[in-house]
Design an enzyme around this catalytic site. Sequence first.
Site, PDB file in Angstrom:
ATOM      1  CE  LYS A 129     -21.229-112.952  37.951  1.00 11.34           C
ATOM      2  NZ  LYS A 129     -19.853-112.682  37.500  1.00 11.34           N
ATOM      3  CG  ASN A 130     -19.229-109.552  39.856  1.00 13.53           C
ATOM      4  OD1 ASN A 130     -19.176-110.691  39.371  1.00 13.53           O
ATOM      5  ND2 ASN A 130     -19.504-108.481  39.127  1.00 13.53           N
ATOM      6  NE  ARG A 150     -12.336-111.513  30.787  1.00 14.32           N
ATOM      7  CZ  ARG A 150     -11.187-111.409  30.151  1.00 14.32           C
ATOM      8  NH1 ARG A 150     -10.959-112.107  29.073  1.00 14.32           N
ATOM      9  NH2 ARG A 150     -10.253-110.588  30.581  1.00 14.32           N
ATOM     10  CB  CYS A 158     -14.520-111.492  26.871  1.00  9.80           C
ATOM     11  SG  CYS A 158     -15.906-110.872  27.778  1.00  9.80           S
ATOM     12  NE  ARG A 218     -14.293-108.338  31.048  1.00  8.06           N
ATOM     13  CZ  ARG A 218     -15.226-108.943  31.782  1.00  8.06           C
ATOM     14  NH1 ARG A 218     -16.077-109.747  31.221  1.00  8.06           N
ATOM     15  NH2 ARG A 218     -15.288-108.735  33.062  1.00  8.06           N
ATOM     16  N   PRO A 219      -8.240-107.213  28.630  1.00  8.39           N
ATOM     17  CG  PRO A 219      -6.797-105.402  28.290  1.00  8.39           C
ATOM     18  CD  PRO A 219      -8.239-105.826  28.157  1.00  8.39           C
ATOM     19  CG  ASP A 279      -2.905-104.462  30.317  1.00  5.12           C
ATOM     20  OD1 ASP A 279      -4.112-104.797  30.437  1.00  5.12           O
ATOM     21  OD2 ASP A 279      -2.540-103.285  30.146  1.00  5.12           O
ATOM     22  CG  LEU A 280      -4.189-102.426  33.848  1.00  4.36           C
ATOM     23  CD1 LEU A 280      -5.488-101.693  34.150  1.00  4.36           C
ATOM     24  CD2 LEU A 280      -3.036-101.425  33.681  1.00  4.36           C
ATOM     25  CG  ASP A 282     -21.662-105.808  35.715  1.00  7.44           C
ATOM     26  OD1 ASP A 282     -21.165-105.820  34.581  1.00  7.44           O
ATOM     27  OD2 ASP A 282     -21.095-106.318  36.708  1.00  7.44           O
ATOM     28  CG  LEU A 299     -16.206 -99.265  32.775  1.00  6.97           C
ATOM     29  CD1 LEU A 299     -17.311 -98.356  33.205  1.00  6.97           C
ATOM     30  CD2 LEU A 299     -15.726-100.101  33.908  1.00  6.97           C
ATOM     31  NE  ARG A 304     -20.231-116.649  33.201  1.00  7.59           N
ATOM     32  CZ  ARG A 304     -19.694-115.487  32.853  1.00  7.59           C
ATOM     33  NH1 ARG A 304     -19.883-114.987  31.664  1.00  7.59           N
ATOM     34  NH2 ARG A 304     -18.931-114.817  33.686  1.00  7.59           N
TER      35      ARG A 304
HETATM   36  C1  UD1 Z   1     -15.510-106.711  36.973  1.00  8.31           C
HETATM   37  C2  UD1 Z   1     -16.816-107.453  37.150  1.00  8.31           C
HETATM   38  C3  UD1 Z   1     -17.724-107.223  35.952  1.00  8.31           C
HETATM   39  C4  UD1 Z   1     -17.894-105.725  35.709  1.00  8.31           C
HETATM   40  C5  UD1 Z   1     -16.542-105.026  35.634  1.00  8.31           C
HETATM   41  C6  UD1 Z   1     -16.672-103.519  35.562  1.00  8.31           C
HETATM   42  C7  UD1 Z   1     -16.167-109.382  38.476  1.00  8.31           C
HETATM   43  C8  UD1 Z   1     -15.944-110.851  38.521  1.00  8.31           C
HETATM   44  N1  UD1 Z   1     -16.512-108.868  37.293  1.00  8.31           N
HETATM   45  O1  UD1 Z   1     -14.875-107.261  35.817  1.00  8.31           O
HETATM   46  O2  UD1 Z   1     -18.985-107.826  36.232  1.00  8.31           O
HETATM   47  O3  UD1 Z   1     -18.580-105.534  34.475  1.00  8.31           O
HETATM   48  O4  UD1 Z   1     -15.759-105.334  36.798  1.00  8.31           O
HETATM   49  O5  UD1 Z   1     -17.378-103.035  36.639  1.00  8.31           O
HETATM   50  O6  UD1 Z   1     -16.086-108.693  39.482  1.00  8.31           O
HETATM   51  N2  UD1 Z   1      -8.642-103.464  31.951  1.00  8.31           N
HETATM   52  C9  UD1 Z   1      -7.436-103.391  31.288  1.00  8.31           C
HETATM   53  N3  UD1 Z   1      -6.392-104.152  31.772  1.00  8.31           N
HETATM   54  C10 UD1 Z   1      -6.516-104.950  32.855  1.00  8.31           C
HETATM   55  C11 UD1 Z   1      -7.742-105.020  33.518  1.00  8.31           C
HETATM   56  C12 UD1 Z   1      -8.804-104.257  33.053  1.00  8.31           C
HETATM   57  O7  UD1 Z   1      -7.295-102.669  30.310  1.00  8.31           O
HETATM   58  O8  UD1 Z   1      -5.530-105.617  33.228  1.00  8.31           O
HETATM   59  C13 UD1 Z   1      -9.788-102.663  31.444  1.00  8.31           C
HETATM   60  C14 UD1 Z   1     -10.938-103.538  30.964  1.00  8.31           C
HETATM   61  O9  UD1 Z   1     -10.764-103.962  29.637  1.00  8.31           O
HETATM   62  C15 UD1 Z   1     -12.124-102.608  31.140  1.00  8.31           C
HETATM   63  C16 UD1 Z   1     -11.748-101.813  32.398  1.00  8.31           C
HETATM   64  O10 UD1 Z   1     -10.333-101.934  32.544  1.00  8.31           O
HETATM   65  O11 UD1 Z   1     -12.227-101.710  30.059  1.00  8.31           O
HETATM   66  C17 UD1 Z   1     -12.415-102.298  33.668  1.00  8.31           C
HETATM   67  O12 UD1 Z   1     -12.265-103.702  33.780  1.00  8.31           O
HETATM   68  P1  UD1 Z   1     -12.226-104.457  35.174  1.00  8.31           P
HETATM   69  O13 UD1 Z   1     -12.668-103.546  36.261  1.00  8.31           O
HETATM   70  O14 UD1 Z   1     -10.901-105.121  35.325  1.00  8.31           O
HETATM   71  O15 UD1 Z   1     -13.340-105.576  34.944  1.00  8.31           O
HETATM   72  P2  UD1 Z   1     -13.314-107.003  35.583  1.00  8.31           P
HETATM   73  O16 UD1 Z   1     -12.640-106.929  36.905  1.00  8.31           O
HETATM   74  O17 UD1 Z   1     -12.863-108.004  34.589  1.00  8.31           O
END
Ligand code: UD1
Length: 420
Positions: free
Chosen positions: A22-23, A92, A116, A121-122, A124-125, A307, A329, A399
Site C-alpha cells: 500500500k505505502n 492523509r 489523526c 502528523r503535521p 510542515d516539512l 507500522d 515516531l 484501508r
Molecule cells: C509513512 C507511512 C506510515 C508510517 C510512517 C512512518 C505512508 C503512506 N505512510 O507515513 O505508514 O507509519 O511513514 O514510517 O507511506 N513529520 C513532521 N512534519 C512533516 C512530516 C512528518 O513533523 O512535515 C513527523 C511525523 O509527525 C512523524 C515523523 O515525522 O513523527 C515521521 O512521519 P512520516 O515519515 O512523514 O510519516 P508519513 O509519511 O505520514
Amino acid sequence: MDYLQIKRVNSLNGNIKISGAKNASLPLIAMVILAKNSVSIKNLPHVADINTLLKLLSNLGAKCNREEDITTVDTSTLTQTKATYDIVKTMRASILVLGPILARFGHCEVSLPGGCAIGQRPVDLHLKALEQMGAVINIEAGYIHAMAPDGLKGCNIIFDKITVTGTANIVMAAALAEGVTTITNAAREPEVVQLCEILNANGVKIDGIGTAVLTIQGTDKKLIHIDEFSVIPDRIEAGTYLCAAAITRSELTLTDVNPKHLGAVLSKLQEMGSKFTTTEDTITIHPSDVIKAVKIVTQEYPAFPTDMQAQFMALATQAEGTSIIEERLFENRFMHVSELQRMGADISLNGNVATVNGKSKLSGTDVMATDLRASSALVLAGLVADGITNVHRIYHLDRGYDSLEKKLQNVGADIVRLKE
Ligand code: UD1
C-alpha cells in the site's frame, strides 16, 4: 458496518500470498501525474486507500481503470488541481498529490489533513521544502494554497526529520523542477526507493537511491513517459502474517515477499525464538515452543518499523517475561493498549514506552480497532484468546490489508466478516 469475529485456533498451516505494498502504491499512483502517457501498474493491493487515491485523481479529471491485476492511470486529461476535504480527511496520504501537481501546473490546493488517531502528523516539512524550491504557500480556510507560476527550482533541502511521504513528495516535485535538487536526511524506506528507481528508469536522473542523500535532476516541466511497472510486496502485511504464525506457534510460508525488506522484523522474531527458511521471494517461519520477551524501539528504515509495533505488542503478551516497546515516531500510537488490556494483557504505559508482562491468558471480547495496524494487532490477539473476539470498526483494517480474513481462513483460522 462490518466487524470480524475470531475464534481461538490451535495452529495455522499453509501459504499466504503477499499483496503489493500500500505505502509503495500511493506515491507511485501520484507519480503518474508526472507522466504524459497512460501508465499501467501491476500488483496494486485491493485496499480502500488505493481506491481513495484513484478516486481523488478521477475527481481531478484523470482516467483510472482498475482490473484484477492491472490498473491504468492516465493523467493527460487532468485539469483540476484541488484535493478537497472530503477525500483528504479519509486519507492523509492524499498530500502526495501536492508535489507533482504543483510541479506540473504551477498551482495546487490541498485540504489540510488535520489530526489523526496516532498523533499530530503535521506536513510542515513538505511545505517548507516546496517553499525552498520557490513555491509561495498560504494556508487559508483549512486549505494549503501553493503557487509556483514560474515553475519550481532545484535547491538543497535538508529535512529536520526523516519523513517518508515528505521525501516522496519532494522527489516528485524535483522531477519536473528546473535544475538539480538535493535532499539530505531523505527517507530510505523500500517504498521511497521504488519511487526513485522508477523515475530514474524513466528519464529523471536520481543519484543516491537508497541512501540519505538524493540528488534529482529535474526535467524543467517536461512530462515523462513511464513504462509499465509492478509494485513491490507489502513488508508490513508480510510482517503481520509472520506475527500470526509466531503467536499461534505455526509453520507458514509467505510467497511473493521480499525478505530483504524485512531485516529488522525477522531479526526481532528470531530473538523471540522463531526460525526461518528464506528464498529470494518466500519466507517460511517455523514454530517455536517458547516465545521470548524482547526490547523494541521503533525507528526509521532500516530499523524496526512503527507500522509493526502494535502487532509485536500482541505477540509480546504471549512471550515469557517482560518486553519493552518504545515508540519513537508517533506520540499517540498506543491506542491498541487499552483494547489488549481488556482482553487480559498485562501492559503498563509510561510516556512512549510500553512494558508488556507475559505470558497472559487472553480472553475474547468485543474490541474496537482504532487505526490500521492496531486493528491487525487485535486480530492476532483474537487468534489465541479463549472464546470469541469481535473486532469492530474494521474500516481501519480495510484501508490497508488486502483480503485479510480470506488469507487467514485459507491457512486454517476461524475468522469471519459479519455485519453489525
Ligand atoms: C509513512 C507511512 C506510515 C508510517 C510512517 C512512518 C505512508 C503512506 N505512510 O507515513 O505508514 O507509519 O511513514 O514510517 O507511506 N513529520 C513532521 N512534519 C512533516 C512530516 C512528518 O513533523 O512535515 C513527523 C511525523 O509527525 C512523524 C515523523 O515525522 O513523527 C515521521 O512521519 P512520516 O515519515 O512523514 O510519516 P508519513 O509519511 O505520514
